[in-house]
Design a protein around this motif. Structure first.
Motif, PDB file in Angstrom:
ATOM      1  N   GLU A  23      -4.383   5.040   4.206  1.00  0.00           N
ATOM      2  CA  GLU A  23      -5.426   5.269   3.280  1.00  0.00           C
ATOM      3  C   GLU A  23      -6.831   4.607   3.854  1.00  0.00           C
ATOM      4  O   GLU A  23      -7.983   4.908   3.222  1.00  0.00           O
ATOM      5  CB  GLU A  23      -5.247   4.600   1.909  1.00  0.00           C
ATOM      6  N   SER A  24      -6.564   3.811   4.777  1.00  0.00           N
ATOM      7  CA  SER A  24      -7.681   3.034   5.488  1.00  0.00           C
ATOM      8  C   SER A  24      -7.961   3.491   6.852  1.00  0.00           C
ATOM      9  O   SER A  24      -7.312   3.928   7.582  1.00  0.00           O
ATOM     10  CB  SER A  24      -7.561   1.703   5.527  1.00  0.00           C
ATOM     11  N   THR A  44     -11.216  -2.811   2.681  1.00  0.00           N
ATOM     12  CA  THR A  44     -10.631  -1.779   3.331  1.00  0.00           C
ATOM     13  C   THR A  44     -11.814  -0.747   3.350  1.00  0.00           C
ATOM     14  O   THR A  44     -12.811  -0.533   2.530  1.00  0.00           O
ATOM     15  CB  THR A  44      -9.612  -1.021   2.665  1.00  0.00           C
ATOM     16  N   ASP A  94     -10.042   1.208   8.438  1.00  0.00           N
ATOM     17  CA  ASP A  94     -10.079  -0.243   8.905  1.00  0.00           C
ATOM     18  C   ASP A  94      -9.816  -1.024   7.737  1.00  0.00           C
ATOM     19  O   ASP A  94     -10.098  -0.774   6.639  1.00  0.00           O
ATOM     20  CB  ASP A  94     -11.461  -0.574   9.624  1.00  0.00           C
ATOM     21  N   LEU A  95      -9.629  -2.226   8.218  1.00  0.00           N
ATOM     22  CA  LEU A  95      -9.345  -3.556   7.207  1.00  0.00           C
ATOM     23  C   LEU A  95      -9.851  -4.653   7.940  1.00  0.00           C
ATOM     24  O   LEU A  95      -9.550  -4.946   8.993  1.00  0.00           O
ATOM     25  CB  LEU A  95      -7.545  -3.491   7.157  1.00  0.00           C
ATOM     26  N   ILE A 131      -3.472  -2.458   8.390  1.00  0.00           N
ATOM     27  CA  ILE A 131      -4.059  -1.182   8.053  1.00  0.00           C
ATOM     28  C   ILE A 131      -3.030  -0.097   7.570  1.00  0.00           C
ATOM     29  O   ILE A 131      -2.068   0.187   8.421  1.00  0.00           O
ATOM     30  CB  ILE A 131      -4.956  -0.351   9.143  1.00  0.00           C
ATOM     31  N   GLU A 143      -2.228  -1.306   0.292  1.00  0.00           N
ATOM     32  CA  GLU A 143      -3.381  -0.913   1.115  1.00  0.00           C
ATOM     33  C   GLU A 143      -4.012  -2.280   2.175  1.00  0.00           C
ATOM     34  O   GLU A 143      -4.507  -2.034   3.086  1.00  0.00           O
ATOM     35  CB  GLU A 143      -4.769  -0.682   0.254  1.00  0.00           C
ATOM     36  N   SER A 144      -3.281  -3.578   1.690  1.00  0.00           N
ATOM     37  CA  SER A 144      -3.625  -4.630   2.611  1.00  0.00           C
ATOM     38  C   SER A 144      -2.710  -4.817   3.629  1.00  0.00           C
ATOM     39  O   SER A 144      -2.642  -5.411   4.747  1.00  0.00           O
ATOM     40  CB  SER A 144      -3.579  -6.016   1.785  1.00  0.00           C
ATOM     41  N   MET A 202      -9.185  -2.981  -2.534  1.00  0.00           N
ATOM     42  CA  MET A 202      -8.053  -2.247  -2.638  1.00  0.00           C
ATOM     43  C   MET A 202      -7.765  -1.784  -4.037  1.00  0.00           C
ATOM     44  O   MET A 202      -8.409  -2.434  -4.942  1.00  0.00           O
ATOM     45  CB  MET A 202      -6.509  -3.063  -2.459  1.00  0.00           C
ATOM     46  N   TRP A 228     -17.025   0.321   2.614  1.00  0.00           N
ATOM     47  CA  TRP A 228     -16.213  -0.880   2.560  1.00  0.00           C
ATOM     48  C   TRP A 228     -15.776  -1.062   0.770  1.00  0.00           C
ATOM     49  O   TRP A 228     -16.738  -1.462   0.297  1.00  0.00           O
ATOM     50  CB  TRP A 228     -16.720  -2.005   3.171  1.00  0.00           C
ATOM     51  N   HIS A 236     -12.358   2.569   3.191  1.00  0.00           N
ATOM     52  CA  HIS A 236     -11.828   3.743   2.523  1.00  0.00           C
ATOM     53  C   HIS A 236     -11.942   5.008   3.444  1.00  0.00           C
ATOM     54  O   HIS A 236     -12.906   5.496   3.879  1.00  0.00           O
ATOM     55  CB  HIS A 236     -12.338   3.910   1.234  1.00  0.00           C
ATOM     56  N   ARG A 237     -10.823   5.672   3.741  1.00  0.00           N
ATOM     57  CA  ARG A 237     -10.548   6.898   4.496  1.00  0.00           C
ATOM     58  C   ARG A 237     -11.336   7.863   3.926  1.00  0.00           C
ATOM     59  O   ARG A 237     -12.212   8.707   4.653  1.00  0.00           O
ATOM     60  CB  ARG A 237      -9.145   7.327   4.739  1.00  0.00           C
TER      61      ARG A 237
END
Length: 176
Positions: free
Chosen positions: A143-144, A61, A146-147, A140, A94-95, A72, A69, A63-64
């Motif tokens: 909290e993310s 992820t 991107d994933l 996504i 998170e996934s 989780m 990267w 992380h925002r």
């Protein structure tokens, strides 16, 4: 058994990284609230590297807040009965993989202690590995940013050393 009791038991049974393990146990002995976010001296967190061994890849992820990267993971919550439950819950949240995630047997794969911004001091991360079900579709979370699935070999190009060490330990655990 409380989450605190589980954390102490899990850490006492964890045989690797003895200095870091002992530091976690000392922290918990000094801070009965040390498994929850309000403990400003630091707190235990649970994380999970989501792995698809059949396809040789991991889900990371972006992380925002940190813009990195990562695996989780996050804070323990009152509804978590165990550290493993916290890591598995975080992996699912998170996934976006709602069903079928399963912990790799054998308990935590690694420990990672890292500083965090005030008002707290440290995350004492207990890191697990989680198997993704066949055909898992990730979504996504809030909290993310991107994933993305990354082949094992590409992880060092996008993630920091702590994620690379977690992947290496996970592959050893999986016998890969």
């Amino acid at each position: 058994m409380s989450l605190y009791d589980d954390a102490v038991l899990v850490l006492k049974q964890y045989e690797d990284q003895p200095e870091l393990r002992d530091l976690y146990l000392e922290h918990l002995a000094a801070h009965p609230d040390g498994v929850y976010k309000p403990c400003r001296a630091g707190h235990v967190t649970g994380s999970a590297l989501v792995v698809d061994p059949d396809r040789g890849r991991v889900l990371l992820t972006l992380h925002r807040k940190l813009g990195m990267w990562l695996q989780m993971g996050g804070h323990c919550e009152p509804g978590d009965a165990t550290l493993a439950d916290a890591a598995l819950r975080e992996a699912a949240e998170e996934s976006g993989i709602a069903a079928g995630l399963s912990l790799v047997p054998g308990g935590p794969v690694r420990l990672d202690r890292h500083p965090i911004p005030e008002p707290c001091n440290w995350h004492l991360d207990v890191q697990y590995a989680v198997l993704a079900p066949a055909g898992a579709v990730a979504e996504i979370s809030e909290e993310s940013l991107d994933l993305r699935w990354y082949p094992y070999a590409q992880v060092p190009e996008v993630a920091d050393a702590s994620v690379v060490r977690l992947l290496e330990a996970t592959l050893v655990r999986l016998g890969a």
